[in-house]
Design a protein around this motif. Structure first.
Motif, PDB file in Angstrom:
ATOM      1  N   ALA A 298      12.496  -8.718  19.973  1.00 52.72           N
ATOM      2  CA  ALA A 298      12.186  -7.384  19.435  1.00 52.72           C
ATOM      3  C   ALA A 298      11.428  -6.545  20.463  1.00 52.72           C
ATOM      4  CB  ALA A 298      11.346  -7.547  18.178  1.00 52.72           C
ATOM      5  N   SER A 299      10.738  -7.198  21.374  1.00 53.16           N
ATOM      6  CA  SER A 299       9.886  -6.467  22.332  1.00 53.16           C
ATOM      7  C   SER A 299      10.657  -5.898  23.519  1.00 53.16           C
ATOM      8  CB  SER A 299       8.794  -7.400  22.858  1.00 53.16           C
ATOM      9  OG  SER A 299       9.378  -8.549  23.447  1.00 53.16           O
TER      10      SER A 299
ATOM     11  N   MET B 135       0.806  -6.976  28.106  1.00 52.72           N
ATOM     12  CA  MET B 135       1.394  -7.014  29.455  1.00 52.72           C
ATOM     13  C   MET B 135       0.529  -7.887  30.374  1.00 52.72           C
ATOM     14  SD  MET B 135       4.178  -5.337  28.997  1.00 52.72           S
ATOM     15  CE  MET B 135       4.860  -5.511  30.633  1.00 52.72           C
ATOM     16  N   LYS B 136      -0.790  -7.833  30.168  1.00 42.65           N
ATOM     17  CA  LYS B 136      -1.672  -8.683  30.988  1.00 42.65           C
ATOM     18  C   LYS B 136      -1.421 -10.156  30.681  1.00 42.65           C
ATOM     19  CE  LYS B 136      -5.511  -5.516  31.406  1.00 42.65           C
ATOM     20  NZ  LYS B 136      -6.720  -5.142  30.685  1.00 42.65           N
ATOM     21  N   ALA B 137      -1.240 -10.462  29.403  1.00 39.87           N
ATOM     22  CA  ALA B 137      -1.007 -11.867  29.009  1.00 39.87           C
ATOM     23  C   ALA B 137       0.321 -12.369  29.593  1.00 39.87           C
ATOM     24  CB  ALA B 137      -1.006 -11.993  27.487  1.00 39.87           C
ATOM     25  N   ILE B 138       1.315 -11.499  29.606  1.00 44.07           N
ATOM     26  CA  ILE B 138       2.606 -11.886  30.199  1.00 44.07           C
ATOM     27  C   ILE B 138       2.410 -12.178  31.688  1.00 44.07           C
ATOM     28  CG2 ILE B 138       4.919 -11.040  30.827  1.00 44.07           C
ATOM     29  CD1 ILE B 138       4.834  -9.433  28.165  1.00 44.07           C
ATOM     30  N   GLY B 139       1.658 -11.311  32.356  1.00 43.80           N
ATOM     31  CA  GLY B 139       1.397 -11.500  33.789  1.00 43.80           C
ATOM     32  C   GLY B 139       0.723 -12.838  34.058  1.00 43.80           C
TER      33      GLY B 139
ATOM     34  N   ALA C 141       7.630 -16.187  27.856  1.00 44.83           N
ATOM     35  CA  ALA C 141       6.503 -15.242  27.885  1.00 44.83           C
ATOM     36  C   ALA C 141       6.665 -14.185  26.799  1.00 44.83           C
ATOM     37  CB  ALA C 141       6.436 -14.574  29.255  1.00 44.83           C
ATOM     38  N   LEU C 142       7.892 -13.711  26.593  1.00 45.32           N
ATOM     39  CA  LEU C 142       8.138 -12.673  25.585  1.00 45.32           C
ATOM     40  C   LEU C 142       7.873 -13.218  24.184  1.00 45.32           C
ATOM     41  CD1 LEU C 142      11.426 -11.181  27.111  1.00 45.32           C
ATOM     42  CD2 LEU C 142       9.165 -10.098  27.093  1.00 45.32           C
ATOM     43  N   THR C 143       8.357 -14.446  23.934  1.00 43.25           N
ATOM     44  CA  THR C 143       8.152 -15.067  22.619  1.00 43.25           C
ATOM     45  C   THR C 143       6.664 -15.204  22.311  1.00 43.25           C
ATOM     46  OG1 THR C 143      10.178 -16.317  22.936  1.00 43.25           O
ATOM     47  CG2 THR C 143       8.686 -17.119  21.221  1.00 43.25           C
ATOM     48  N   LEU C 144       5.924 -15.667  23.313  1.00 45.94           N
ATOM     49  CA  LEU C 144       4.501 -15.952  23.069  1.00 45.94           C
ATOM     50  C   LEU C 144       3.626 -14.705  23.064  1.00 45.94           C
ATOM     51  CD1 LEU C 144       4.013 -19.114  25.336  1.00 45.94           C
ATOM     52  CD2 LEU C 144       4.051 -19.024  22.826  1.00 45.94           C
ATOM     53  N   HIS C 145       3.922 -13.756  23.963  1.00 45.01           N
ATOM     54  CA  HIS C 145       2.945 -12.692  24.195  1.00 45.01           C
ATOM     55  C   HIS C 145       3.397 -11.275  23.866  1.00 45.01           C
ATOM     56  CE1 HIS C 145       0.263 -15.619  25.900  1.00 45.01           C
ATOM     57  NE2 HIS C 145       1.219 -16.046  26.709  1.00 45.01           N
ATOM     58  N   ALA C 146       4.697 -11.046  23.687  1.00 41.69           N
ATOM     59  CA  ALA C 146       5.135  -9.671  23.427  1.00 41.69           C
ATOM     60  C   ALA C 146       5.667  -9.501  22.004  1.00 41.69           C
ATOM     61  CB  ALA C 146       6.199  -9.268  24.443  1.00 41.69           C
TER      62      ALA C 146
END
Ligand code: PLP
Length: 440
Positions: free
Chosen positions: A349-350, A385-389, A429-434
């Protein structure tokens, strides 16, 4: 093995050298020891998969021995000679570039990098046209020297203002995730109105990235670049294609303008020219531009114009593109990248928008599927975005995260397996953080 520890390397680098575009007190660079192919390794031995070719420049991959050998051979024979001399490497590279540059562009001026190339492109355009204004776009980056940071439209310009007089910024076809992209006719009508209001007879040049790089891998709508070419012709304005990032195979062609069959009057290049192994840029000129200097002095010069080490690196790099069929490989891997992008778009979704041309790609994240509000605001950051980074860094995936965008610009020799590896990390990363932040 390095003699200094990772900690000492970071500490001394920070103490005695200045880092780009950031507050020095909070920056924490990675201590890197070696690089090979599509990977690099920290001093402590951690492996990274390079998903951004560093600054979108290491196009042939890291540490290719063929280029290293050419540089070292040139260093042993003649590392430097005055730019007033003629050298074999200069003759051969000039001749080679004339065969791969768009259309009838067959003469170059060599510089140290992209900014100097654009700086000289503007100097040449002003001299040849006798006009003083330059059009550039807001969503652009053209370098960090006085003139080129003035041409730059993105927020890196703000801290450098007031800049060079005579720069007119125009809007791009692209307006962000919420408003999307104008069609070519709309974008061109706006551009033409700006030209009329500024007075076409005052405008020397329009500088633009054919496919915009750091400002979002913006692929223009079909017809836009042809329309720009036509407008420039009609008003005697020189079209400067800044191919510093989009050139040398990045999009699957030698130059991005080739996708639309457009020949600019001036083309600037750097980065992929030597795969960034040695600093080198160039300004390519059509006969209708450089013939002016048959009768007039070229009021420009650089101690390092035609630096033999840079030229030897470029000649060997171009050979690698050809020997390894990297343009064709990029087109193939570009399709694989597009498939990964589409899968992420369908699954998450993100993911609001995906774009790529060849191995020049980006995912744009949104926090609301309906309004398409970006996951981080223009020129801003967000916790997500920081968490993804942080996650990508932990997993050993190197790329550039800018505002709400995740760049996907690996070295061109990347394999299907390596692409799958990188996109699997982004997927997680998208699943967990976005995704958890998405509403609407
Ligand atoms: C499109 C474009 N033009 C110019 C430049 C400036 O090049 P350099 O940093 O080599 O001066 C860059 C650098 O990122 C770029 O992407």
């Amino acid at each position: 093995m390095t003699e200094l520890s990772a900690e000492q390397i970071v500490e001394l680098s920070l103490k005695h050298t200045l880092y780009d575009w950031q507050q020095q007190g909070i920056t924490r660079p990675l201590a890197v020891a070696s690089a090979r192919g599509c990977e690099f390794f920290t001093v402590e031995g951690k492996r990274y998969l390079d998903f951004n070719s560093q600054l979108m420049g290491v196009n042939i991959g890291h540490a290719d021995p063929r280029v290293a050998e050419a540089i070292s051979e040139q260093a042993r024979t003649m590392p430097y000679i005055t730019p007033f001399a003629a050298t074999e490497v200069r003759a051969l590279l000039g001749q080679k570039l004339a065969t791969i540059l768009p259309g009838d562009i067959d003469k170059v001026f060599f510089t140290l990098g992209g900014a100097e190339a654009n700086e000289n492109a503007i100097r040449i355009a002003k001299a040849v046209t006798g006009r003083h204004k330059v059009l550039a776009r807001y969503r652009s980056y053209h370098g960090a020297t006085y003139a080129t940071i003035s041409l730059t439209g993105d927020p890196r310009r703000w801290g450098n203002e007031p800049g060079m007089p005579g720069v007119i910024h125009v809007l791009d076809p692209y307006h962000g995730t919420e408003r999307g992209t104008d069609d070519a006719a709309t974008a061109l009508a706006y551009l033409e109105e700006t030209i009329m209001l500024e007075g076409p007879q005052t405008i020397a040049a329009f500088i633009l990235e054919p496919v915009t790089g750091t400002n979002g891998i913006l692929v223009p709508p079909d017809g836009y670049l042809q329309g720009v070419r036509e407008l420039c012709d009609r008003h005697g304005i020189l079209m400067i294609a800044d191919e510093v990032m989009s050139g040398f195979g990045r999009t699957g062609e030698w130059f991005a303008v080739n996708h639309w069959g457009v020949v600019p009057d001036i083309v600037t290049m750097a980065k992929g020219l030597t795969s960034s192994y040695v600093p080198l840029g160039a300004v390519g000129l059509r006969p209708k531009v450089y013939s002016y200097f048959d009768e007039h002095v070229f009021w420009g010069g650089l101690t390092y114009n035609s630096h033999p080490l840079g030229l030897a690196a470029a000649l060997a790099t171009i050979r690698v593109y050809e020997e390894d069929g990297l343009l064709e490989h990029t087109r193939k891997m570009g399709e694989v990248m597009a498939r990964h992008h589409r899968e992420l778009l369908d699954k998450h979704a993100s993911v609001g928008l995906v774009r790529n041309l060849g191995l020049f790609g980006i995912l744009e994240l949104v926090r609301n599927r309906q309004t398409r509000e970006p996951m981080a605001p223009f020129n801003g950051a967000s916790d997500e975005m920081k968490a993804i980074g942080t996650f990508l860094d932990e997993k050993g995936l190197f790329t550039m995260i800018r505002w709400n965008g995740i760049m996907t610009n690996p070295p061109l020799p990347i394999t299907e397996e390596q692409l799958a590896e990188g996109f699997a990390i982004i997927d997680e990363a998208l699943t967990l953080h976005a995704d958890p932040a998405v509403t609407g």
